[in-house]
Scaffold this motif. Structure first.
Motif, PDB file in Angstrom:
ATOM      1  N   GLU A  14       0.822  -1.196   0.000  1.00  0.00           N
ATOM      2  CA  GLU A  14       0.000   0.000   0.000  1.00  0.00           C
ATOM      3  C   GLU A  14       0.862   1.253   0.000  1.00  0.00           C
ATOM      4  N   ILE A  15       2.031   1.172   0.645  1.00  0.00           N
ATOM      5  CA  ILE A  15       2.919   2.334   0.718  1.00  0.00           C
ATOM      6  C   ILE A  15       3.509   2.634  -0.652  1.00  0.00           C
ATOM      7  N   ILE A  16       3.817   1.589  -1.423  1.00  0.00           N
ATOM      8  CA  ILE A  16       4.353   1.801  -2.771  1.00  0.00           C
ATOM      9  C   ILE A  16       3.319   2.486  -3.657  1.00  0.00           C
ATOM     10  N   LYS A  17       2.038   2.166  -3.447  1.00  0.00           N
ATOM     11  CA  LYS A  17       0.982   2.831  -4.226  1.00  0.00           C
ATOM     12  C   LYS A  17       1.002   4.332  -3.972  1.00  0.00           C
ATOM     13  N   ILE A  18       1.176   4.714  -2.708  1.00  0.00           N
ATOM     14  CA  ILE A  18       1.258   6.136  -2.379  1.00  0.00           C
ATOM     15  C   ILE A  18       2.508   6.737  -3.001  1.00  0.00           C
ATOM     16  N   GLY A  19       3.609   5.975  -2.942  1.00  0.00           N
ATOM     17  CA  GLY A  19       4.853   6.439  -3.552  1.00  0.00           C
ATOM     18  C   GLY A  19       4.713   6.687  -5.042  1.00  0.00           C
ATOM     19  N   ASN A  20       3.945   5.830  -5.714  1.00  0.00           N
ATOM     20  CA  ASN A  20       3.719   6.030  -7.152  1.00  0.00           C
ATOM     21  C   ASN A  20       2.965   7.325  -7.415  1.00  0.00           C
ATOM     22  N   GLU A  21       1.998   7.636  -6.561  1.00  0.00           N
ATOM     23  CA  GLU A  21       1.251   8.889  -6.684  1.00  0.00           C
ATOM     24  C   GLU A  21       2.183  10.084  -6.510  1.00  0.00           C
ATOM     25  N   VAL A  22       3.082   9.979  -5.532  1.00  0.00           N
ATOM     26  CA  VAL A  22       4.057  11.043  -5.291  1.00  0.00           C
ATOM     27  C   VAL A  22       4.992  11.198  -6.487  1.00  0.00           C
ATOM     28  N   ASN A  23       5.485  10.070  -7.001  1.00  0.00           N
ATOM     29  CA  ASN A  23       6.433  10.125  -8.122  1.00  0.00           C
ATOM     30  C   ASN A  23       5.802  10.700  -9.380  1.00  0.00           C
ATOM     31  N   GLU A  24       4.517  10.411  -9.572  1.00  0.00           N
ATOM     32  CA  GLU A  24       3.829  10.967 -10.743  1.00  0.00           C
ATOM     33  C   GLU A  24       3.783  12.490 -10.668  1.00  0.00           C
ATOM     34  N   LEU A  25       3.495  13.012  -9.479  1.00  0.00           N
ATOM     35  CA  LEU A  25       3.462  14.469  -9.313  1.00  0.00           C
ATOM     36  C   LEU A  25       4.856  15.073  -9.433  1.00  0.00           C
ATOM     37  N   LYS A  26       5.857  14.359  -8.897  1.00  0.00           N
ATOM     38  CA  LYS A  26       7.238  14.837  -9.022  1.00  0.00           C
ATOM     39  C   LYS A  26       7.666  14.932 -10.480  1.00  0.00           C
ATOM     40  N   SER A  27       7.211  13.954 -11.287  1.00  0.00           N
ATOM     41  CA  SER A  27       7.568  13.973 -12.713  1.00  0.00           C
ATOM     42  C   SER A  27       6.992  15.183 -13.426  1.00  0.00           C
ATOM     43  N   LYS A  28       5.956  15.790 -12.809  1.00  0.00           N
ATOM     44  CA  LYS A  28       5.342  16.983 -13.393  1.00  0.00           C
ATOM     45  C   LYS A  28       5.891  18.256 -12.768  1.00  0.00           C
ATOM     46  N   GLY A  29       6.948  18.091 -11.955  1.00  0.00           N
ATOM     47  CA  GLY A  29       7.621  19.259 -11.406  1.00  0.00           C
ATOM     48  C   GLY A  29       7.270  19.608  -9.978  1.00  0.00           C
ATOM     49  N   ALA A  30       6.372  18.856  -9.339  1.00  0.00           N
ATOM     50  CA  ALA A  30       5.994  19.158  -7.961  1.00  0.00           C
ATOM     51  C   ALA A  30       7.121  18.786  -7.000  1.00  0.00           C
ATOM     52  N   LYS A  31       7.286  19.599  -5.968  1.00  0.00           N
ATOM     53  CA  LYS A  31       8.254  19.300  -4.914  1.00  0.00           C
ATOM     54  C   LYS A  31       7.472  18.815  -3.699  1.00  0.00           C
ATOM     55  N   ILE A  32       7.554  17.515  -3.411  1.00  0.00           N
ATOM     56  CA  ILE A  32       6.744  16.885  -2.367  1.00  0.00           C
ATOM     57  C   ILE A  32       7.608  16.587  -1.140  1.00  0.00           C
ATOM     58  N   ALA A  33       7.124  16.951   0.038  1.00  0.00           N
ATOM     59  CA  ALA A  33       7.752  16.491   1.281  1.00  0.00           C
ATOM     60  C   ALA A  33       7.288  15.053   1.498  1.00  0.00           C
ATOM     61  N   TYR A 366      -5.473  14.380  -0.794  1.00  0.00           N
ATOM     62  CA  TYR A 366      -5.699  15.825  -0.788  1.00  0.00           C
ATOM     63  C   TYR A 366      -4.442  16.559  -0.322  1.00  0.00           C
ATOM     64  N   LEU A 367      -3.799  16.069   0.745  1.00  0.00           N
ATOM     65  CA  LEU A 367      -2.596  16.719   1.258  1.00  0.00           C
ATOM     66  C   LEU A 367      -1.442  16.622   0.262  1.00  0.00           C
ATOM     67  N   ILE A 368      -1.355  15.509  -0.443  1.00  0.00           N
ATOM     68  CA  ILE A 368      -0.303  15.370  -1.454  1.00  0.00           C
ATOM     69  C   ILE A 368      -0.471  16.430  -2.532  1.00  0.00           C
ATOM     70  N   LYS A 369      -1.679  16.601  -3.014  1.00  0.00           N
ATOM     71  CA  LYS A 369      -1.920  17.535  -4.122  1.00  0.00           C
ATOM     72  C   LYS A 369      -1.963  18.991  -3.667  1.00  0.00           C
ATOM     73  N   GLU A 370      -2.549  19.235  -2.492  1.00  0.00           N
ATOM     74  CA  GLU A 370      -2.799  20.616  -2.075  1.00  0.00           C
ATOM     75  C   GLU A 370      -1.681  21.182  -1.206  1.00  0.00           C
ATOM     76  N   ALA A 371      -1.022  20.310  -0.419  1.00  0.00           N
ATOM     77  CA  ALA A 371       0.022  20.781   0.492  1.00  0.00           C
ATOM     78  C   ALA A 371       1.405  20.262   0.132  1.00  0.00           C
ATOM     79  N   GLN A 372       1.480  19.413  -0.892  1.00  0.00           N
ATOM     80  CA  GLN A 372       2.744  18.778  -1.292  1.00  0.00           C
ATOM     81  C   GLN A 372       3.387  18.052  -0.109  1.00  0.00           C
ATOM     82  N   LYS A 403      10.140  21.896   8.237  1.00  0.00           N
ATOM     83  CA  LYS A 403       9.688  23.211   8.706  1.00  0.00           C
ATOM     84  C   LYS A 403       8.892  23.949   7.629  1.00  0.00           C
ATOM     85  N   GLU A 404       9.285  23.781   6.381  1.00  0.00           N
ATOM     86  CA  GLU A 404       8.600  24.483   5.293  1.00  0.00           C
ATOM     87  C   GLU A 404       7.244  23.877   4.953  1.00  0.00           C
ATOM     88  N   MET A 405       7.015  22.608   5.320  1.00  0.00           N
ATOM     89  CA  MET A 405       5.751  21.968   4.968  1.00  0.00           C
ATOM     90  C   MET A 405       4.605  22.374   5.881  1.00  0.00           C
TER      91      MET A 405
END
Length: 417
Positions: A14-33, A366-372, A403-405
């Protein structure tokens, strides 16, 4: 193509599924904590310089052939000394089994003890026990814990389930919560196990404890405790899981060890001999030498633990400030490991776009997309998705990232209705 029933029924991480969601956003330039993975970013938390030097030296001396199936003797001798010095535990080299990290050892514990249909008791949340039950055809009994006991299992919660069980899987400090047993909590559980085994007929399989203490050297102002030190009569029924992955930020070095009764350790060795899940010989040589130098290890641990605790404290203080300002969040003060338990109680809220957050997975997305910011819901560790608790792992984020998140989380939660 047809495959086995087991292969067909495997559940992905289940954690890898979340990681894939994060990586997809990173590939589009998002900086995710990214607070999801129980791992370390080596640029933030490098392995000890002394250990790295020993590994290089071992390769330079051609330590590249098969190691013994139970681990090289020099490493097992070092482990004997470490167990005596740090935990006051007396084990012999034939009661120690070295492997490529702790996962093969956990799996080997299950396979050595569990027959299909045997009961395995474990707390929820906890890491991966549901998957090991599935792989070993065990009847897994997930005992849901509560915030009142810091999500640690209690004797009261476990007692109704122990009759006839084969294995009780425990972990302290606990993944995913970063919380720990108190002496009284573990003593009461140990006494239950002793009483259960005394009630069993001669020849009946006993109730064993698997005690995962992989985070035992990463505690913050709390004393790590273990079953056999509290109740020496449990020595014949306790299999410990340990290693360097977490305490030396060395997840990729792959050196773990189990220790326990030789009759069980011997069977685990036989299983892993066929699987070939050995730690590389050069790394074993290096760990044997490095861990033998207590001063060197303690010097590393001092700085390493301070760095981890600073990150955990910053996250804890950030969420505490949000709570004080009226946000529906909470956090449990850090005790050990690299995890912080967070409550983000926004299930049932609606986003600015009108989307309903139906469960903890929705809140996390929601936090991944809205708060990175990416966390792991406790539903990934055996609880249901209606619970608003999350794991935050600080190993792959810098103190600055953490601290920045916090302001981004504040802004994202402020938008919910």
């Amino acid at each position: 193509m047809n495959v086995s029933v087991l292969a067909n029924s495997l559940i992905g991480s289940e954690i890898i599924k979340i990681g894939n969601e994060v990586n997809e956003l990173k590939s589009k330039g998002a900086k995710i904590a990214n607070l999801t993975i129980g791992d370390f970013d080596p640029s933030i938390f490098p392995i000890p310089a002394g250990l790295k030097a020993e590994i290089v030296d071992a390769y330079n001396h051609n330590q590249t052939n098969y190691p013994p199936a139970d681990g090289i003797l020099a490493l097992r001798e070092t482990i004997v000394d470490v167990l005596k010095d740090r935990y006051d535990l007396d084990f012999k080299t034939n009661e120690i089994l070295v492997s490529g990290g702790s996962r093969p050892l956990i799996y080997a514990t299950y396979l050595a003890l569990i027959d299909p249909g045997d009961k395995v008791i474990y707390p929820a949340p906890s890491w991966n026990n549901n998957h090991y039950c599935h792989l070993s055809s065990a009847e897994g009994i997930a005992v849901e814990t509560t915030a009142e006991s810091n999500f640690m299992p209690t004797a009261e919660l476990l007692k109704p389930h122990l009759k006839g069980a084969t294995l009780l899987a425990l972990c302290s400090p606990l993944n995913p919560t970063g919380t720990m047993f108190t002496k009284e909590q573990l003593e009461e559980i140990c006494d239950l196990v002793i009483a259960e085994n005394q009630s069993r007929a001669e020849g009946e399989k006993p109730l064993y404890i698997m005690y995962d203490q992989i985070y035992s050297l990463l505690t913050f102002g709390k004393e790590h405790i273990n079953p056999v030190s509290l109740r020496p009569e449990l020595k014949d029924y306790t299999i410990y899981i340990d290693g360097i992955s977490k305490c030396l930020a060395s997840t990729g070095v792959r050196v773990g060890w189990a220790f326990g009764p030789d009759k069980v350790i011997g069977k685990m060795k036989a299983l892993l001999t066929h699987i070939g899940a050995w730690a590389p010989k050069a790394e074993q040589v290096a760990v044997g030498k490095y861990f033998a130098d207590k001063g060197q290890v303690d010097e590393f641990l001092g700085a390493f633990k301070t760095q981890i605790q600073d990150s955990l404290n910053a996250l804890y203080e950030g969420f505490t400030s949000l709570k004080e300002d009226g946000f529906a969040v909470d956090a449990i003060a850090p005790m050990g490991a690299i995890y912080l338990t967070l409550k983000i109680d926004y299930i049932g809220k609606t986003t600015a776009d009108g989307d309903l957050l139906k469960d903890s997975t929705d809140v996390n997305s929601y936090l991944i997309k809205e708060a990175q910011v990416a966390l792991v819901p406790f539903s990934c560790f055996g609880t249901d998705e209606t619970k608003s608790w999350f794991r935050a792992s600080v190993g792959a984020c810098s103190l600055t990232d953490i601290k920045e998140m916090i302001p981004r989380v504040r802004a994202a939660l402020s938008k919910l209705k």
